[in-house]
Design a protein around this motif. Structure first.
Motif, PDB file in Angstrom:
ATOM      1  N   UNK A  27       0.478  -1.407  -0.069  1.00 33.19           N
ATOM      2  CA  UNK A  27      -0.095   0.252  -0.012  1.00 33.19           C
ATOM      3  C   UNK A  27       0.844   0.821   0.301  1.00 33.19           C
ATOM      4  N   UNK A  28       0.778   2.441  -0.806  1.00 34.95           N
ATOM      5  CA  UNK A  28       1.256   2.979  -1.353  1.00 34.95           C
ATOM      6  C   UNK A  28       1.028   4.194   0.630  1.00 34.95           C
ATOM      7  N   UNK A  29       1.513   5.131   0.707  1.00 33.47           N
ATOM      8  CA  UNK A  29       1.717   5.690   1.873  1.00 33.47           C
ATOM      9  C   UNK A  29       0.824   7.150   1.259  1.00 33.47           C
TER      10      UNK A  29
END
Length: 62
Positions: free
Chosen positions: A28-30
């Motif tokens: 998951x992208x921050x």
């Protein structure tokens, strides 16, 4: 007999694809961080816009 072979190969292909897809799931992208400068003005503008939205009584606007 042929039907059993086709079902077995289909099940094996499905399981292989499912496990391959589950193993290669992307990280998951921050979330982007809020800007320190100018963020308050934008927040106040959005609050005022939302307040106007909530206070609208349905009368015709010009």
């Amino acid at each position: 007999m042929t039907v059993l072979i086709v079902l077995t190969v289909s099940l094996a292909a499905f399981l292989f694809g499912f496990l391959l897809g589950a193993a290669a799931a992307p990280e998951p992208k921050p979330l982007p961080r809020a800007k320190a400068d100018g963020g308050d003005a934008e927040l106040e503008r959005l609050k005022k816009e939302y307040s106007n939205f909530l206070s609208y009584d349905g009368t015709e606007q010009l």
